[in-house]
Scaffold this motif. Structure first.
Motif, PDB file in Angstrom:
ATOM      1  N   VAL A 182      27.923  39.731  56.543  1.00  0.00           N
ATOM      2  CA  VAL A 182      27.219  39.980  55.286  1.00  0.00           C
ATOM      3  C   VAL A 182      28.192  40.680  54.345  1.00  0.00           C
ATOM      4  O   VAL A 182      28.564  41.831  54.573  1.00  0.00           O
ATOM      5  N   PRO A 183      28.671  39.998  53.308  1.00  0.00           N
ATOM      6  CA  PRO A 183      29.694  40.580  52.438  1.00  0.00           C
ATOM      7  C   PRO A 183      29.165  41.755  51.622  1.00  0.00           C
ATOM      8  O   PRO A 183      27.964  41.892  51.383  1.00  0.00           O
ATOM      9  N   GLY A 184      30.108  42.598  51.226  1.00  0.00           N
ATOM     10  CA  GLY A 184      29.787  43.715  50.345  1.00  0.00           C
ATOM     11  C   GLY A 184      30.792  43.770  49.217  1.00  0.00           C
ATOM     12  O   GLY A 184      31.752  42.994  49.184  1.00  0.00           O
ATOM     13  N   VAL A 185      30.624  44.679  48.291  1.00  0.00           N
ATOM     14  CA  VAL A 185      31.556  44.817  47.164  1.00  0.00           C
ATOM     15  C   VAL A 185      32.796  45.577  47.641  1.00  0.00           C
ATOM     16  O   VAL A 185      32.684  46.731  48.062  1.00  0.00           O
ATOM     17  N   PRO A 186      33.991  44.951  47.629  1.00  0.00           N
ATOM     18  CA  PRO A 186      35.208  45.639  48.074  1.00  0.00           C
ATOM     19  C   PRO A 186      35.554  46.814  47.169  1.00  0.00           C
ATOM     20  O   PRO A 186      35.144  46.863  45.999  1.00  0.00           O
ATOM     21  N   ALA A 187      36.342  47.742  47.712  1.00  0.00           N
ATOM     22  CA  ALA A 187      36.701  48.942  46.960  1.00  0.00           C
ATOM     23  C   ALA A 187      37.389  48.617  45.647  1.00  0.00           C
ATOM     24  O   ALA A 187      37.117  49.238  44.616  1.00  0.00           O
ATOM     25  N   ALA A 188      38.307  47.646  45.655  1.00  0.00           N
ATOM     26  CA  ALA A 188      39.039  47.321  44.421  1.00  0.00           C
ATOM     27  C   ALA A 188      38.080  46.899  43.321  1.00  0.00           C
ATOM     28  O   ALA A 188      38.236  47.287  42.157  1.00  0.00           O
ATOM     29  N   GLN A 189      37.069  46.113  43.675  1.00  0.00           N
ATOM     30  CA  GLN A 189      36.118  45.638  42.669  1.00  0.00           C
ATOM     31  C   GLN A 189      35.200  46.757  42.177  1.00  0.00           C
ATOM     32  O   GLN A 189      34.929  46.872  40.982  1.00  0.00           O
ATOM     33  N   SER A 190      34.711  47.581  43.090  1.00  0.00           N
ATOM     34  CA  SER A 190      33.829  48.668  42.662  1.00  0.00           C
ATOM     35  C   SER A 190      34.593  49.687  41.820  1.00  0.00           C
ATOM     36  O   SER A 190      34.055  50.247  40.860  1.00  0.00           O
ATOM     37  N   CYS A 191      35.865  49.917  42.152  1.00  0.00           N
ATOM     38  CA  CYS A 191      36.679  50.840  41.357  1.00  0.00           C
ATOM     39  C   CYS A 191      37.020  50.235  39.997  1.00  0.00           C
ATOM     40  O   CYS A 191      37.019  50.942  38.972  1.00  0.00           O
ATOM     41  N   ALA A 192      37.313  48.946  39.989  1.00  0.00           N
ATOM     42  CA  ALA A 192      37.614  48.281  38.716  1.00  0.00           C
ATOM     43  C   ALA A 192      36.445  48.383  37.759  1.00  0.00           C
ATOM     44  O   ALA A 192      36.628  48.553  36.546  1.00  0.00           O
ATOM     45  N   ALA A 193      35.231  48.297  38.276  1.00  0.00           N
ATOM     46  CA  ALA A 193      34.041  48.392  37.432  1.00  0.00           C
ATOM     47  C   ALA A 193      33.918  49.760  36.773  1.00  0.00           C
ATOM     48  O   ALA A 193      33.340  49.879  35.688  1.00  0.00           O
ATOM     49  N   ARG A 194      34.481  50.779  37.392  1.00  0.00           N
ATOM     50  CA  ARG A 194      34.433  52.125  36.813  1.00  0.00           C
ATOM     51  C   ARG A 194      35.528  52.326  35.765  1.00  0.00           C
ATOM     52  O   ARG A 194      35.480  53.282  34.994  1.00  0.00           O
ATOM     53  N   LEU A 195      36.516  51.413  35.737  1.00  0.00           N
ATOM     54  CA  LEU A 195      37.675  51.592  34.865  1.00  0.00           C
ATOM     55  C   LEU A 195      37.679  50.679  33.650  1.00  0.00           C
ATOM     56  O   LEU A 195      38.452  50.896  32.730  1.00  0.00           O
ATOM     57  N   GLY A 196      36.830  49.665  33.655  1.00  0.00           N
ATOM     58  CA  GLY A 196      36.833  48.708  32.553  1.00  0.00           C
ATOM     59  C   GLY A 196      37.013  47.299  33.080  1.00  0.00           C
ATOM     60  O   GLY A 196      36.161  46.779  33.785  1.00  0.00           O
ATOM     61  N   ALA A 197      38.162  46.681  32.763  1.00  0.00           N
ATOM     62  CA  ALA A 197      38.432  45.310  33.216  1.00  0.00           C
ATOM     63  C   ALA A 197      39.898  45.163  33.608  1.00  0.00           C
ATOM     64  O   ALA A 197      40.649  44.399  32.997  1.00  0.00           O
ATOM     65  N   PRO A 198      40.344  45.868  34.668  1.00  0.00           N
ATOM     66  CA  PRO A 198      41.763  45.811  35.028  1.00  0.00           C
ATOM     67  C   PRO A 198      42.157  44.677  35.955  1.00  0.00           C
ATOM     68  O   PRO A 198      43.345  44.426  36.139  1.00  0.00           O
ATOM     69  N   LEU A 199      41.185  43.967  36.562  1.00  0.00           N
ATOM     70  CA  LEU A 199      41.514  42.999  37.612  1.00  0.00           C
ATOM     71  C   LEU A 199      41.167  41.557  37.250  1.00  0.00           C
ATOM     72  O   LEU A 199      40.952  40.738  38.144  1.00  0.00           O
ATOM     73  N   VAL A 200      41.138  41.217  35.973  1.00  0.00           N
ATOM     74  CA  VAL A 200      40.707  39.863  35.611  1.00  0.00           C
ATOM     75  C   VAL A 200      41.839  38.837  35.681  1.00  0.00           C
ATOM     76  O   VAL A 200      41.640  37.679  35.341  1.00  0.00           O
ATOM     77  N   ASN A 201      43.021  39.269  36.132  1.00  0.00           N
ATOM     78  CA  ASN A 201      44.122  38.336  36.345  1.00  0.00           C
ATOM     79  C   ASN A 201      44.587  38.470  37.789  1.00  0.00           C
ATOM     80  O   ASN A 201      43.954  39.154  38.590  1.00  0.00           O
ATOM     81  N   ASP A 202      45.694  37.826  38.148  1.00  0.00           N
ATOM     82  CA  ASP A 202      46.158  37.809  39.544  1.00  0.00           C
ATOM     83  C   ASP A 202      46.350  39.230  40.087  1.00  0.00           C
ATOM     84  O   ASP A 202      46.994  40.071  39.452  1.00  0.00           O
ATOM     85  N   THR A 203      45.810  39.465  41.293  1.00  0.00           N
ATOM     86  CA  THR A 203      45.814  40.798  41.891  1.00  0.00           C
ATOM     87  C   THR A 203      46.253  40.739  43.344  1.00  0.00           C
ATOM     88  O   THR A 203      45.912  39.810  44.076  1.00  0.00           O
ATOM     89  N   VAL A 204      47.009  41.748  43.777  1.00  0.00           N
ATOM     90  CA  VAL A 204      47.419  41.902  45.172  1.00  0.00           C
ATOM     91  C   VAL A 204      46.903  43.240  45.679  1.00  0.00           C
ATOM     92  O   VAL A 204      47.017  44.259  44.988  1.00  0.00           O
ATOM     93  N   SER A 205      46.330  43.257  46.874  1.00  0.00           N
ATOM     94  CA  SER A 205      45.836  44.497  47.483  1.00  0.00           C
ATOM     95  C   SER A 205      46.764  44.906  48.616  1.00  0.00           C
ATOM     96  O   SER A 205      47.170  44.076  49.438  1.00  0.00           O
TER      97      SER A 205
END
Length: 330
Positions: free
Chosen positions: A187-210
């Motif tokens: 059962v998927p959940g919201v990954p940390a990068a996505q939940s953190c990005a939502a608090r910062l604005g829109a930093p991950l709308v292009n190619d991203t590496v974790s």
């Protein structure tokens, strides 16, 4: 967060007689060394220095201690459930439903403490282990499922991002089981990068590496190589678990590599404890990152989002252009 981030005591949920509560054939396992369902457990109180940078018990390094032949019940189900960022409202409806349906819930102590009361009260048992008990608690979850129970193994974020979904399948295979035998599901959940990005604005709308800096399963030269490649190629970079007491050098090396390839004024989003009561959100410049290592802002619950060459800050929000401006007038 999707990776263990603190040290807690294990609560093995044992009864006074030490009997199994899950119906395994070898229920008379010795407490502290074997699973209540036939596998290796993390209930030992002996402490030693862990390879993952924390103090933990010796038994977390034990090998798989049981096979499908040790269980005399029809297998139940095993569901890997992602809790999302941490707060109950950040959990998906499907995750909540899966946890309410589970008879047994297994997880890292910090994550079981994030569960809403309705879930812990509905479960027959909640079994947790401290940091670095990934193998022992995953095996415990599988043993309970093989003993005929409906089991949920939990983690923050998503089960497939620096988490235990893959480990669960590997251990099930090593026991001679199959995914269909266990009725395995994710059962998927919201990954940390996505939940953190939502608090910062829109930093991950292009190619991203974790990249995880405190991944004890990956050597630092490999992590450094990944950082060099990601920074050089211009990806937005999400850095998980940037700081721990045992890995100060990793953080310092990370900052050095980033500054080698990115401009000092590159925006970096810093989110600590996303979705939790002590959440902190800041946007800094890359040049400031090294000095934040010894502060409370950066620890194992922090995620860093390092912008690419086009990322900028507008009205206290990080913006990484997707490229629409080159094709459309607006």
């Amino acid at each position: 967060m999707s990776t263990d981030d603190t040290t807690d005591e294990s609560t093995a949920n044992e009864n006074a007689e030490g009997e199994s509560k899950c119906g395994a054939a070898d229920a008379e396992a010795t407490a502290g060394t074997e699973s209540k369902c036939g596998g290796a457990s993390s209930a030992s109180t002996d402490e030693s220095s862990s390879s993952c940078g924390a103090t933990t018990d010796d038994s977390t390094d034990e090998k798989v201690g049981s096979t499908v032949e040790d269980f005399d019940a029809d297998p139940g189900s095993l569901t890997a459930v992602g809790l999302g960022p941490g707060q109950p409202e950040g959990m998906t409806a499907r995750a909540r439903e899966a946890l309410l349906d589970a008879e047994h819930v297994v997880g890292y102590t910090t994550y079981t403490e994030l569960l809403p009361d309705e879930i812990t009260e509905s479960a027959d048992e909640v079994y947790d282990t401290p940091m670095c008990g990934e193998v022992s608690r995953t095996e415990e979850a599988i043993d309970r499922a093989l003993a005929g129970n409906d089991v949920a193994i939990i983690g923050s974020g998503d089960p497939n991002v620096y988490a235990l979904a893959g480990l669960a399948l590997e251990i099930a295979e090593s026991k001679g089981a199959t995914a269909s035998m266990l009725d395995f599901d994710v059962v998927p959940g919201v990954p940390a990068a996505q939940s953190c990005a939502a608090r910062l604005g829109a930093p991950l709308v292009n190619d991203t590496v974790s990249i995880s800096l405190s991944d004890h399963l990956t050597d630092m030269p490999t992590i450094e190589s990944r950082l060099h490649a990601a920074a050089k190629e211009g990806f937005t970079i999400a850095i998980y678990n940037p700081w721990s007491r045992k890995r100060r050098d990793n953080y310092e090396k990370c900052c050095e590599i980033l500054l080698e390839h990115r401009a000092p004024e590159t925006p970096v989003g810093v989110v600590r404890g996303a979705g939790r009561e002590d959440e902190r959100v800041e946007i800094v410049e890359l040049r400031e990152l090294p000095e934040l290592g010894e502060t409370e802002l950066v620890d194992m619950t922090t995620t860093l989002l390092v912008g690419n060459e086009d990322t900028y800050v507008w009205d206290d929000r990080m913006v990484t252009p997707r490229g629409y401006e080159s094709k459309y007038d607006y």
